[in-house]
Scaffold this motif. Structure first.
Motif, PDB file in Angstrom:
ATOM      1  N   MET A 192      88.382 -40.777  43.483  1.00 60.36           N
ATOM      2  CA  MET A 192      87.280 -40.236  42.687  1.00 60.36           C
ATOM      3  C   MET A 192      87.361 -38.711  42.794  1.00 60.36           C
ATOM      4  O   MET A 192      87.079 -38.150  43.860  1.00 60.36           O
ATOM      5  N   PRO A 193      87.755 -38.024  41.733  1.00 60.89           N
ATOM      6  CA  PRO A 193      88.183 -36.632  41.863  1.00 60.89           C
ATOM      7  C   PRO A 193      87.092 -35.564  41.835  1.00 60.89           C
ATOM      8  O   PRO A 193      87.404 -34.379  41.900  1.00 60.89           O
ATOM      9  N   TRP A 194      85.826 -35.975  41.741  1.00 63.70           N
ATOM     10  CA  TRP A 194      84.776 -34.956  41.608  1.00 63.70           C
ATOM     11  C   TRP A 194      84.015 -34.733  42.910  1.00 63.70           C
ATOM     12  O   TRP A 194      83.860 -35.637  43.735  1.00 63.70           O
ATOM     13  N   CYS A 195      83.538 -33.512  43.073  1.00 60.08           N
ATOM     14  CA  CYS A 195      82.649 -33.189  44.191  1.00 60.08           C
ATOM     15  C   CYS A 195      81.599 -32.190  43.678  1.00 60.08           C
ATOM     16  O   CYS A 195      81.714 -31.671  42.567  1.00 60.08           O
ATOM     17  N   VAL A 196      80.598 -31.943  44.497  1.00 59.62           N
ATOM     18  CA  VAL A 196      79.527 -31.022  44.088  1.00 59.62           C
ATOM     19  C   VAL A 196      80.046 -29.589  44.085  1.00 59.62           C
ATOM     20  O   VAL A 196      79.787 -28.810  43.174  1.00 59.62           O
ATOM     21  N   ARG A 197      80.827 -29.260  45.129  1.00 59.07           N
ATOM     22  CA  ARG A 197      81.369 -27.902  45.235  1.00 59.07           C
ATOM     23  C   ARG A 197      82.667 -27.957  46.030  1.00 59.07           C
ATOM     24  O   ARG A 197      82.768 -28.696  47.004  1.00 59.07           O
TER      25      ARG A 197
ATOM     26  N   GLY B  23      88.236 -39.030  47.835  1.00 67.02           N
ATOM     27  CA  GLY B  23      87.922 -38.019  46.839  1.00 67.02           C
ATOM     28  C   GLY B  23      88.267 -36.622  47.312  1.00 67.02           C
ATOM     29  O   GLY B  23      89.052 -36.452  48.230  1.00 67.02           O
ATOM     30  N   GLY B  24      87.572 -35.604  46.673  1.00 71.48           N
ATOM     31  CA  GLY B  24      86.305 -35.698  46.003  1.00 71.48           C
ATOM     32  C   GLY B  24      85.190 -36.314  46.846  1.00 71.48           C
ATOM     33  O   GLY B  24      85.255 -36.445  48.046  1.00 71.48           O
ATOM     34  N   THR B  25      84.154 -36.676  46.136  1.00 76.67           N
ATOM     35  CA  THR B  25      82.991 -37.311  46.758  1.00 76.67           C
ATOM     36  C   THR B  25      82.717 -38.626  46.035  1.00 76.67           C
ATOM     37  O   THR B  25      82.032 -38.649  45.016  1.00 76.67           O
ATOM     38  N   PRO B  26      83.267 -39.732  46.540  1.00 77.00           N
ATOM     39  CA  PRO B  26      83.096 -41.022  45.864  1.00 77.00           C
ATOM     40  C   PRO B  26      81.642 -41.483  45.749  1.00 77.00           C
ATOM     41  O   PRO B  26      81.319 -42.296  44.889  1.00 77.00           O
TER      42      PRO B  26
END
Length: 384
Positions: A17-22, A74-77
């Motif tokens: 999951m490739p997204w994170c908050v920052r 991730g990221g942030t799953p």
């Protein structure tokens, strides 16, 4: 190379999951900040559908095997909703069976932006959490670019326990900018006292393509790093933790997923930038997916599945680079089963390493000695 039998090699699944908050300044993982710290529902649904289509292209690699373990990294799953995971797992299990009691690990950050309560992830079928704490020290969290506070981190571990999770890994780093011995030990103490059942405890390394690489922080001197390592290990052992891999400590069973990596098992890989490894009768293959989420979503799954055979000459290093990280090493039979090469090809080298008290090897097991673990990089270079 002898013919390989994939049936003898466990098969796991990695989901990225490739997204994170920052984006954190030390991070070189394939992660991309989302606007406003939230993942749009439409993007979540589009990505989850892409994961399913990606998975379909890899079914042939299973060759009769079920999924042994799942790791969602991730990221942030935890930016993905629990409902999203319920749908994803139902789709994946329709394509390929999961073993009974399959270990499913979710990486989660203890920030205040978690998508859903931990109990909902448990109900979705996730049975192990890996919480990216890194430090409980407010100043260090700030330097590391983390979005959570020390209170958030403590609450996350306690909340996961209250939600019903029995297996909780806490990720902790040491050797942080200007960190003292006392601060490093206090981080460990808080993880242990608040209920971690597994701790991944590793030293901060400065990686290329990170903010820290471009503007290097002041790190503890070598003497302090050695004291942190020595006294940290003593503390964990005194509190009932078993060190079973270079940076992994457990009070419960080992991580099935990570054990499969270290024992040179196979793993399918879905998601942007995900890496996979599969055994076919003729060779061992690796593959990597397109890194950028927008490019990953723009291509058909078949377009970003390119297998690269591990060359015969590289196989000893590839195998040992994983296996020798384990304190107990691996069964000797795994070498031939999982590389297709006779262990006798390495007789001269193994004998040399035994004579130097760096390795233990016989017909049952291959493992580093305590001395070998201290000089692990040098031992591994011998297999290049």
């Amino acid at each position: 190379m002898a013919s390989l039998n994939p049936a003898l090699v466990p098969l796991s699944l990695y989901i990225h999951m490739p997204w994170c908050v920052r984006k954190c300044p030390y991070c070189d993982f394939n992660s991309h900040a989302v606007p406003d710290g939230k993942l749009a529902l439409a993007l979540e649904q589009t990505y989850l559908q892409a994961l399913v289509e990606d998975f379909k292209t890899q079914v042939e690699f299973a060759q009769g095997r079920s999924i042994h373990s799942v790791f969602i990294g991730g990221g942030t799953p935890s930016l993905i909703s629990a409902k999203g995971y319920v749908w994803l797992f139902s789709q994946l299990k329709n394509i390929l069976s999961f073993e009974e009691n399959c270990e499913i690990t979710l990486e989660a950050n203890p920030g205040t932006v978690e998508h859903d309560p931990f109990a909902e992830y448990l109900q979705a079928g996730i049975n192990r959490l890996s919480i990216g704490v890194q430090s409980f020290n407010a100043e260090h969290l700030k330097r590391l670019g983390r979005i959570h506070s020390n209170h958030d981190a403590i609450y996350a571990i306690q909340h996961a326990k209250q939600a019903g999770f029995e297996r909780i890994n806490v990720d902790l780093m040491h050797g942080l900018p200007e960190q003292t011995l006392e601060q490093a030990l206090h981080d460990l103490k808080l993880a242990v006292e608040n209920g971690a059942t597994h701790i991944s405890w590793y030293q901060l390394t400065i990686e290329p393509n990170t903010v820290f690489f471009r503007a290097q922080p002041i790190l503890p001197v070598e003497d302090v790093l050695e004291q942190i390592q020595e006294q940290g290990e003593a503390y964990l052992k005194a509190n009932g933790f078993i060190n079973y891999e270079v940076s992994a400590w457990r009070k419960e069973q080992p991580s099935a997923h990570n054990m499969n990596y270290w024992q040179f098992g196979d793993y399918l890989a879905i998601g942007a930038g995900a890496h996979g490894k599969v055994t076919k009768p003729d060779a061992v293959y690796r593959f990597q997916k397109t890194r950028l989420p927008k490019d990953y979503l723009a291509k058909t799954p078949a377009e970003h599945l390119h297998l690269q055979a591990v060359e015969s000459k590289d196989m000893p290093f590839e195998f040992m680079m994983n296996a020798l990280r384990l304190n107990d090493g691996v069964p000797a039979r795994f070498y031939t089963q999982r590389t297709g090469q006779p262990l006798s090809d390495l007789d001269e080298l193994l004998s040399s390493l035994r004579k130097r008290n760096l390795l233990v090897s016989d017909e049952n097991r291959i493992a580093c000695t305590e001395q070998g673990h201290i000089f692990l990089n040098s031992v591994l270079e011998e297999f290049l």
